[in-house]
Design a protein around this motif. Sequence first.
Motif, PDB file in Angstrom:
ATOM      1  N   LYS A  14       0.813  -1.214   0.000  1.00 48.88           N
ATOM      2  CA  LYS A  14       0.000   0.000   0.000  1.00 48.88           C
ATOM      3  C   LYS A  14       0.851   1.271   0.000  1.00 48.88           C
ATOM      4  N   GLY A  15       2.125   1.138   0.327  1.00 50.26           N
ATOM      5  CA  GLY A  15       3.010   2.296   0.320  1.00 50.26           C
ATOM      6  C   GLY A  15       3.512   2.644  -1.072  1.00 50.26           C
ATOM      7  N   PHE A  16       3.214   1.793  -2.063  1.00 52.59           N
ATOM      8  CA  PHE A  16       3.660   2.029  -3.426  1.00 52.59           C
ATOM      9  C   PHE A  16       2.470   2.504  -4.254  1.00 52.59           C
ATOM     10  N   PRO A  17       2.592   3.636  -4.955  1.00 53.08           N
ATOM     11  CA  PRO A  17       1.445   4.179  -5.710  1.00 53.08           C
ATOM     12  C   PRO A  17       1.038   3.297  -6.890  1.00 53.08           C
ATOM     13  N   ASP A  18      -0.268   3.090  -7.021  1.00 54.80           N
ATOM     14  CA  ASP A  18      -0.791   2.243  -8.096  1.00 54.80           C
ATOM     15  C   ASP A  18      -0.453   2.790  -9.480  1.00 54.80           C
ATOM     16  N   GLU A  19      -0.352   4.115  -9.609  1.00 57.05           N
ATOM     17  CA  GLU A  19      -0.059   4.704 -10.918  1.00 57.05           C
ATOM     18  C   GLU A  19       1.355   4.376 -11.409  1.00 57.05           C
ATOM     19  N   LYS A  20       2.208   3.893 -10.510  1.00 55.87           N
ATOM     20  CA  LYS A  20       3.566   3.498 -10.894  1.00 55.87           C
ATOM     21  C   LYS A  20       3.709   1.974 -11.005  1.00 55.87           C
ATOM     22  N   ARG A  21       2.669   1.278 -10.655  1.00 53.69           N
ATOM     23  CA  ARG A  21       2.726  -0.185 -10.603  1.00 53.69           C
ATOM     24  C   ARG A  21       2.431  -0.799 -11.974  1.00 53.69           C
ATOM     25  N   ASN A  22       3.201  -1.810 -12.345  1.00 51.96           N
ATOM     26  CA  ASN A  22       2.974  -2.555 -13.581  1.00 51.96           C
ATOM     27  C   ASN A  22       2.623  -4.003 -13.259  1.00 51.96           C
ATOM     28  N   VAL A  23       1.950  -4.638 -14.195  1.00 52.46           N
ATOM     29  CA  VAL A  23       1.532  -6.029 -14.021  1.00 52.46           C
ATOM     30  C   VAL A  23       1.955  -6.833 -15.249  1.00 52.46           C
ATOM     31  N   GLU A  24       2.577  -7.978 -15.011  1.00 55.53           N
ATOM     32  CA  GLU A  24       2.923  -8.883 -16.110  1.00 55.53           C
ATOM     33  C   GLU A  24       1.803  -9.905 -16.281  1.00 55.53           C
ATOM     34  N   VAL A  25       1.312 -10.022 -17.504  1.00 57.85           N
ATOM     35  CA  VAL A  25       0.173 -10.908 -17.759  1.00 57.85           C
ATOM     36  C   VAL A  25       0.452 -11.820 -18.962  1.00 57.85           C
ATOM     37  N   SER A  26      -0.243 -12.950 -18.980  1.00 59.96           N
ATOM     38  CA  SER A  26      -0.269 -13.829 -20.155  1.00 59.96           C
ATOM     39  C   SER A  26      -1.680 -13.751 -20.723  1.00 59.96           C
ATOM     40  N   ILE A  27      -1.787 -13.404 -21.996  1.00 59.21           N
ATOM     41  CA  ILE A  27      -3.084 -13.178 -22.629  1.00 59.21           C
ATOM     42  C   ILE A  27      -3.350 -14.251 -23.683  1.00 59.21           C
ATOM     43  N   HIS A  28      -4.559 -14.809 -23.629  1.00 60.60           N
ATOM     44  CA  HIS A  28      -4.935 -15.874 -24.559  1.00 60.60           C
ATOM     45  C   HIS A  28      -6.154 -15.428 -25.368  1.00 60.60           C
ATOM     46  N   PRO A  29      -5.998 -15.261 -26.693  1.00 61.26           N
ATOM     47  CA  PRO A  29      -7.128 -14.817 -27.517  1.00 61.26           C
ATOM     48  C   PRO A  29      -8.186 -15.908 -27.665  1.00 61.26           C
ATOM     49  N   LYS A  30      -9.397 -15.489 -27.969  1.00 59.53           N
ATOM     50  CA  LYS A  30     -10.486 -16.440 -28.177  1.00 59.53           C
ATOM     51  C   LYS A  30     -10.222 -17.295 -29.407  1.00 59.53           C
ATOM     52  N   TYR A  31     -10.670 -18.533 -29.323  1.00 59.85           N
ATOM     53  CA  TYR A  31     -10.525 -19.456 -30.453  1.00 59.85           C
ATOM     54  C   TYR A  31     -11.517 -19.070 -31.540  1.00 59.85           C
ATOM     55  N   ILE A  32     -11.153 -19.343 -32.759  1.00 54.54           N
ATOM     56  CA  ILE A  32     -12.005 -19.012 -33.899  1.00 54.54           C
ATOM     57  C   ILE A  32     -13.378 -19.676 -33.768  1.00 54.54           C
ATOM     58  N   ASP A  33     -14.407 -19.017 -34.294  1.00 49.19           N
ATOM     59  CA  ASP A  33     -15.743 -19.601 -34.331  1.00 49.19           C
ATOM     60  C   ASP A  33     -15.702 -20.818 -35.265  1.00 49.19           C
ATOM     61  N   ILE A  34     -15.861 -21.987 -34.684  1.00 44.06           N
ATOM     62  CA  ILE A  34     -15.737 -23.244 -35.437  1.00 44.06           C
ATOM     63  C   ILE A  34     -16.667 -23.280 -36.651  1.00 44.06           C
ATOM     64  N   LYS A  35     -17.816 -22.663 -36.565  1.00 43.43           N
ATOM     65  CA  LYS A  35     -18.784 -22.709 -37.665  1.00 43.43           C
ATOM     66  C   LYS A  35     -18.237 -22.064 -38.930  1.00 43.43           C
ATOM     67  N   THR A  36     -17.283 -21.158 -38.783  1.00 41.45           N
ATOM     68  CA  THR A  36     -16.753 -20.446 -39.948  1.00 41.45           C
ATOM     69  C   THR A  36     -15.757 -21.290 -40.750  1.00 41.45           C
ATOM     70  N   ILE A  37     -15.359 -22.450 -40.220  1.00 38.71           N
ATOM     71  CA  ILE A  37     -14.369 -23.262 -40.937  1.00 38.71           C
ATOM     72  C   ILE A  37     -14.876 -24.679 -41.230  1.00 38.71           C
ATOM     73  N   TYR A  38     -16.188 -24.885 -41.095  1.00 36.03           N
ATOM     74  CA  TYR A  38     -16.764 -26.202 -41.387  1.00 36.03           C
ATOM     75  C   TYR A  38     -16.483 -26.658 -42.818  1.00 36.03           C
ATOM     76  N   ASN A  39     -16.676 -25.749 -43.756  1.00 31.92           N
ATOM     77  CA  ASN A  39     -16.720 -26.145 -45.164  1.00 31.92           C
ATOM     78  C   ASN A  39     -15.404 -25.988 -45.908  1.00 31.92           C
ATOM     79  N   ILE A  40     -14.280 -26.005 -45.175  1.00 32.70           N
ATOM     80  CA  ILE A  40     -12.979 -25.973 -45.847  1.00 32.70           C
ATOM     81  C   ILE A  40     -12.162 -27.186 -45.403  1.00 32.70           C
TER      82      ILE A  40
END
Length: 228
Positions: A14-40
């Motif tokens: 709490k003694g460290f200001p949030d505006e100076k704080r950074n966060v390391e994250v791992s981001i996972h994008p959504k998987y493609i809509d399966i219906k869009t690749i049925y016919n290939i």
Amino acid sequence: MSSIKGLEDWILDKGFPDEKRNVEVSIHPKYIDIKTIYNISPKERKAKVAEDRKQKIEKIIKLNLFTSYEVSGSPGKPSGLKAKIPFLLLSKLNKIQSIAYFSINKVDKAKRRKIKSSHEYYCVKMTVVVEVEKQKKGKQTIEDRMVLIKAKSFDDAYKKMEKVKNKKAEPYLNIHGELVRWRIESLDDCFVTDINTPEDLNNPEGVEVYSKLKGRRLTEERVWNGKV
């Protein structure tokens, strides 16, 4: 900020200001809509999935939320992002439609809470033999039994069943006056379930308690044409 999943696992200085704080994250994008690749074709699908993920990652990067980032996977098959984001912008990740989920790896001037060892529900598969005193002929009845038990790990689940299996073999008299016991002969397998609380058993879709993969010969009537 309390609505951010995973942030509750961290104790912020709490003694460290949030505006100076950074966060390391791992981001996972959504998987493609399966219906869009049925016919290939399968080969085209793989390329389409990779391209879709690449485009989503590029759009996330263009939002200019990160102080630094690194694309995970290979250039041709990206899997996600490892990025550093200002703490005060972290909640914006919740609103990005193309993100399936993200996890917090590190927070500046914060300690990860010590997580108490949690229990899960395990299904132990066992072989039970029905023994009748002095029986020497005929067929002996054997039961495949599956028991749900709350434990810390696979080993813990087995140990708990070992402790109680003799209690379950208490003999009784059958209608012929013979002594009979149902004895656990072996503990054959263990499966961790998706049950977290007893309330999960009220799920109208049911809850998987045991699973074991096997193979079988493909016949013409078993071939799936890919149509839903």
